[in-house]
Design a protein around this motif. Structure first.
Motif, PDB file in Angstrom:
ATOM      1  N   ASP A 158      28.362  60.080  34.868  1.00 53.38           N
ATOM      2  CA  ASP A 158      28.283  60.578  33.497  1.00 53.38           C
ATOM      3  C   ASP A 158      28.982  59.592  32.557  1.00 53.38           C
ATOM      4  O   ASP A 158      30.217  59.484  32.552  1.00 53.38           O
ATOM      5  CB  ASP A 158      28.943  61.960  33.411  1.00 53.38           C
ATOM      6  CG  ASP A 158      28.761  62.621  32.053  1.00 53.38           C
ATOM      7  OD1 ASP A 158      28.341  61.929  31.109  1.00 53.38           O
ATOM      8  OD2 ASP A 158      29.056  63.826  31.930  1.00 53.38           O
ATOM      9  N   ASP A 159      28.192  58.871  31.746  1.00 55.03           N
ATOM     10  CA  ASP A 159      28.764  57.853  30.860  1.00 55.03           C
ATOM     11  C   ASP A 159      29.616  58.434  29.731  1.00 55.03           C
ATOM     12  O   ASP A 159      30.338  57.685  29.048  1.00 55.03           O
ATOM     13  CB  ASP A 159      27.649  56.997  30.250  1.00 55.03           C
ATOM     14  CG  ASP A 159      27.158  55.927  31.223  1.00 55.03           C
ATOM     15  OD1 ASP A 159      27.900  55.623  32.170  1.00 55.03           O
ATOM     16  OD2 ASP A 159      26.045  55.409  31.023  1.00 55.03           O
ATOM     17  N   SER A 160      29.548  59.737  29.520  1.00 55.22           N
ATOM     18  CA  SER A 160      30.377  60.324  28.462  1.00 55.22           C
ATOM     19  C   SER A 160      31.864  60.153  28.769  1.00 55.22           C
ATOM     20  O   SER A 160      32.689  60.055  27.853  1.00 55.22           O
ATOM     21  CB  SER A 160      30.055  61.810  28.287  1.00 55.22           C
ATOM     22  OG  SER A 160      30.414  62.559  29.445  1.00 55.22           O
ATOM     23  N   TYR A 161      32.209  60.085  30.046  1.00 56.03           N
ATOM     24  CA  TYR A 161      33.610  59.857  30.418  1.00 56.03           C
ATOM     25  C   TYR A 161      34.049  58.443  30.052  1.00 56.03           C
ATOM     26  O   TYR A 161      35.201  58.213  29.666  1.00 56.03           O
ATOM     27  CB  TYR A 161      33.806  60.099  31.917  1.00 56.03           C
ATOM     28  CG  TYR A 161      33.725  61.552  32.286  1.00 56.03           C
ATOM     29  CD1 TYR A 161      34.795  62.406  32.076  1.00 56.03           C
ATOM     30  CD2 TYR A 161      32.560  62.076  32.845  1.00 56.03           C
ATOM     31  CE1 TYR A 161      34.718  63.751  32.421  1.00 56.03           C
ATOM     32  CE2 TYR A 161      32.476  63.415  33.192  1.00 56.03           C
ATOM     33  CZ  TYR A 161      33.553  64.249  32.974  1.00 56.03           C
ATOM     34  OH  TYR A 161      33.471  65.581  33.310  1.00 56.03           O
ATOM     35  N   ARG A 162      33.119  57.498  30.166  1.00 57.45           N
ATOM     36  CA  ARG A 162      33.447  56.127  29.792  1.00 57.45           C
ATOM     37  C   ARG A 162      33.654  56.029  28.271  1.00 57.45           C
ATOM     38  O   ARG A 162      34.577  55.346  27.810  1.00 57.45           O
ATOM     39  CB  ARG A 162      32.332  55.182  30.247  1.00 57.45           C
ATOM     40  CG  ARG A 162      32.647  53.708  29.995  1.00 57.45           C
ATOM     41  CD  ARG A 162      31.615  52.783  30.606  1.00 57.45           C
ATOM     42  NE  ARG A 162      31.753  52.713  32.061  1.00 57.45           N
ATOM     43  CZ  ARG A 162      30.914  53.245  32.931  1.00 57.45           C
ATOM     44  NH1 ARG A 162      29.845  53.921  32.502  1.00 57.45           N
ATOM     45  NH2 ARG A 162      31.111  53.131  34.234  1.00 57.45           N
ATOM     46  N   ASP A 163      32.809  56.722  27.506  1.00 53.97           N
ATOM     47  CA  ASP A 163      32.977  56.725  26.049  1.00 53.97           C
ATOM     48  C   ASP A 163      34.303  57.366  25.653  1.00 53.97           C
ATOM     49  O   ASP A 163      35.021  56.858  24.773  1.00 53.97           O
ATOM     50  CB  ASP A 163      31.816  57.476  25.399  1.00 53.97           C
ATOM     51  CG  ASP A 163      30.474  56.781  25.602  1.00 53.97           C
ATOM     52  OD1 ASP A 163      30.478  55.549  25.847  1.00 53.97           O
ATOM     53  OD2 ASP A 163      29.427  57.459  25.520  1.00 53.97           O
ATOM     54  N   ALA A 164      34.632  58.462  26.296  1.00 52.71           N
ATOM     55  CA  ALA A 164      35.892  59.157  25.997  1.00 52.71           C
ATOM     56  C   ALA A 164      37.077  58.277  26.363  1.00 52.71           C
ATOM     57  O   ALA A 164      38.090  58.238  25.637  1.00 52.71           O
ATOM     58  CB  ALA A 164      35.955  60.483  26.754  1.00 52.71           C
ATOM     59  N   TYR A 165      36.964  57.563  27.479  1.00 51.58           N
ATOM     60  CA  TYR A 165      38.060  56.673  27.888  1.00 51.58           C
ATOM     61  C   TYR A 165      38.243  55.548  26.888  1.00 51.58           C
ATOM     62  O   TYR A 165      39.375  55.192  26.540  1.00 51.58           O
ATOM     63  CB  TYR A 165      37.769  56.107  29.285  1.00 51.58           C
ATOM     64  CG  TYR A 165      38.751  55.024  29.679  1.00 51.58           C
ATOM     65  CD1 TYR A 165      40.065  55.334  29.986  1.00 51.58           C
ATOM     66  CD2 TYR A 165      38.362  53.689  29.708  1.00 51.58           C
ATOM     67  CE1 TYR A 165      40.981  54.342  30.324  1.00 51.58           C
ATOM     68  CE2 TYR A 165      39.258  52.692  30.053  1.00 51.58           C
ATOM     69  CZ  TYR A 165      40.566  53.031  30.357  1.00 51.58           C
ATOM     70  OH  TYR A 165      41.468  52.039  30.693  1.00 51.58           O
ATOM     71  N   GLN A 166      37.151  54.987  26.398  1.00 56.03           N
ATOM     72  CA  GLN A 166      37.246  53.912  25.409  1.00 56.03           C
ATOM     73  C   GLN A 166      37.937  54.405  24.144  1.00 56.03           C
ATOM     74  O   GLN A 166      38.765  53.687  23.554  1.00 56.03           O
ATOM     75  CB  GLN A 166      35.847  53.385  25.080  1.00 56.03           C
ATOM     76  CG  GLN A 166      35.158  52.658  26.220  1.00 56.03           C
ATOM     77  CD  GLN A 166      35.875  51.386  26.631  1.00 56.03           C
ATOM     78  OE1 GLN A 166      36.553  50.762  25.810  1.00 56.03           O
ATOM     79  NE2 GLN A 166      35.729  50.985  27.881  1.00 56.03           N
ATOM     80  N   GLN A 167      37.645  55.626  23.714  1.00 57.89           N
ATOM     81  CA  GLN A 167      38.305  56.180  22.533  1.00 57.89           C
ATOM     82  C   GLN A 167      39.805  56.362  22.779  1.00 57.89           C
ATOM     83  O   GLN A 167      40.636  56.085  21.909  1.00 57.89           O
ATOM     84  CB  GLN A 167      37.660  57.515  22.153  1.00 57.89           C
ATOM     85  CG  GLN A 167      36.219  57.381  21.673  1.00 57.89           C
ATOM     86  CD  GLN A 167      35.572  58.727  21.404  1.00 57.89           C
ATOM     87  OE1 GLN A 167      36.244  59.752  21.333  1.00 57.89           O
ATOM     88  NE2 GLN A 167      34.242  58.731  21.272  1.00 57.89           N
ATOM     89  N   THR A 168      40.137  56.836  23.979  1.00 55.33           N
ATOM     90  CA  THR A 168      41.546  57.002  24.338  1.00 55.33           C
ATOM     91  C   THR A 168      42.266  55.656  24.335  1.00 55.33           C
ATOM     92  O   THR A 168      43.408  55.536  23.871  1.00 55.33           O
ATOM     93  CB  THR A 168      41.680  57.654  25.722  1.00 55.33           C
ATOM     94  OG1 THR A 168      41.039  58.922  25.711  1.00 55.33           O
ATOM     95  CG2 THR A 168      43.146  57.831  26.117  1.00 55.33           C
TER      96      THR A 168
END
Length: 297
Positions: free
Chosen positions: A131-141
């Motif tokens: 799930d790439d949404s976790y990668r997007d969330a990590y980048q924001q963090t």
């Protein structure tokens, strides 16, 4: 540093000494095991030894294990990175993969399984983020933490600049005091051998003016009747002329010298323009005088 023949290199990045010792005990028979106690030194050590596998604890000082994994993947994309952590929160596995890790081994380490788990990752085992949404969330963090670090660094630099300014001011003041003490010492040394009173007073005003940088210095003595101050020594030609003319001031009068004598203390006027009641008594031109400090011994 040459790699030992037949032995893979493993780097353990963990701030807990007991965890690093356990990794050493379980793996050192088959592999070359290196250690680092924090993220920054771990990154440096990885660049130095070029490991085949990195075991990184997620909760590290300075940089988190997530950030270390992201940095190592940018520096050496082919290195295998495995997270070691006791974090059992929701979706930690997905966050680990989003940061750049290739797998996850939970803590506490199971000694019976650990060597086989490591061998599997060295043999090519990898986990993929679904799930790439976790990668997007990590980048924001990651961006948010970077902003926080920049703010902290900015505040630290501002605080250091203020401290440096304070230190410079203190140093300047200390140097000024040292200079004045040295000047006072020179004055005392220069006049101790003079016995004649008039010569002593004149030498005193000249040395004080030279050493302290004053453009005018005068010495008044109380005359016998005790009501007037008579100028007995003055700096320069104007001072000599006033001495010759018998210049004197009323004790307790409107002059600063007379007021200082009657009060038995120094009086400081930082701006003579705001103290009109204290009459001007210097022989120098009025527009040169900005401050004055008469004192009474």
């Amino acid at each position: 540093m040459e790699q030992s023949k037949g032995k893979a290199r493993i780097l353990s990045i963990d701030d807990t000494p007991s965890s690093r010792r356990l990794v050493q005990r379980l793996l050192s028979a088959r592999y070359e095991v290196f250690e680092a106690a924090d993220g920054l030194s771990g990154i440096d050590e990885a660049v130095r030894i070029e490991p085949d596998l990195v075991l990184v604890d997620l909760h590290l000082p300075q940089f988190t294990g997530y950030e270390v994994a992201t940095r190592l993947k940018a520096l050496m994309p082919d290195v295998t990175i495995v997270a070691l952590t006791a974090d059992m929160s929701d979706h930690v596995h997905e966050r680990v993969l989003a940061s750049g890790c290739d797998g996850y081994i939970p803590k506490p380490i199971d000694p019976d399984l650990f060597e086989g788990q490591v061998a599997g990752f060295l043999g090519g085992q990898r986990e993929e983020l679904q799930d790439d949404s976790y990668r997007d969330a990590y980048q924001q963090t990651l961006v948010a933490r970077m902003e926080q670090k920049v703010r902290e660094l900015t505040e630290a630099l501002k605080s250091n600049a203020e401290l440096n300014e304070q230190h410079a001011q203190l140093l300047k003041e200390a140097q000024r005091r040292a200079m004045l003490l040295e000047a006072g010492s020179k004055v005392a040394q220069s006049i101790t051998s003079i016995l004649d009173l008039d010569e002593l007073l004149q030498a005193t005003v000249e040395i004080i003016g030279e050493e302290f940088g004053f453009y005018y210095v005068g010495v008044f003595l109380v005359e016998d009747e005790g009501d007037w101050l008579v100028l007995r020594a003055g700096l320069g030609e104007a001072g000599a002329a006033m001495v010759a003319a018998g210049h004197k001031l009323k004790i307790g009068g409107l002059s600063m010298v007379g007021a200082a004598t009657s009060r038995c203390r120094a009086i400081i006027a930082r701006d003579v323009g705001v103290a009109p009641c204290l009459l001007y008594t210097s022989p120098s031109p009025r527009d040169r005088t900005r401050s004055r400090m008469p004192s009474s011994a």
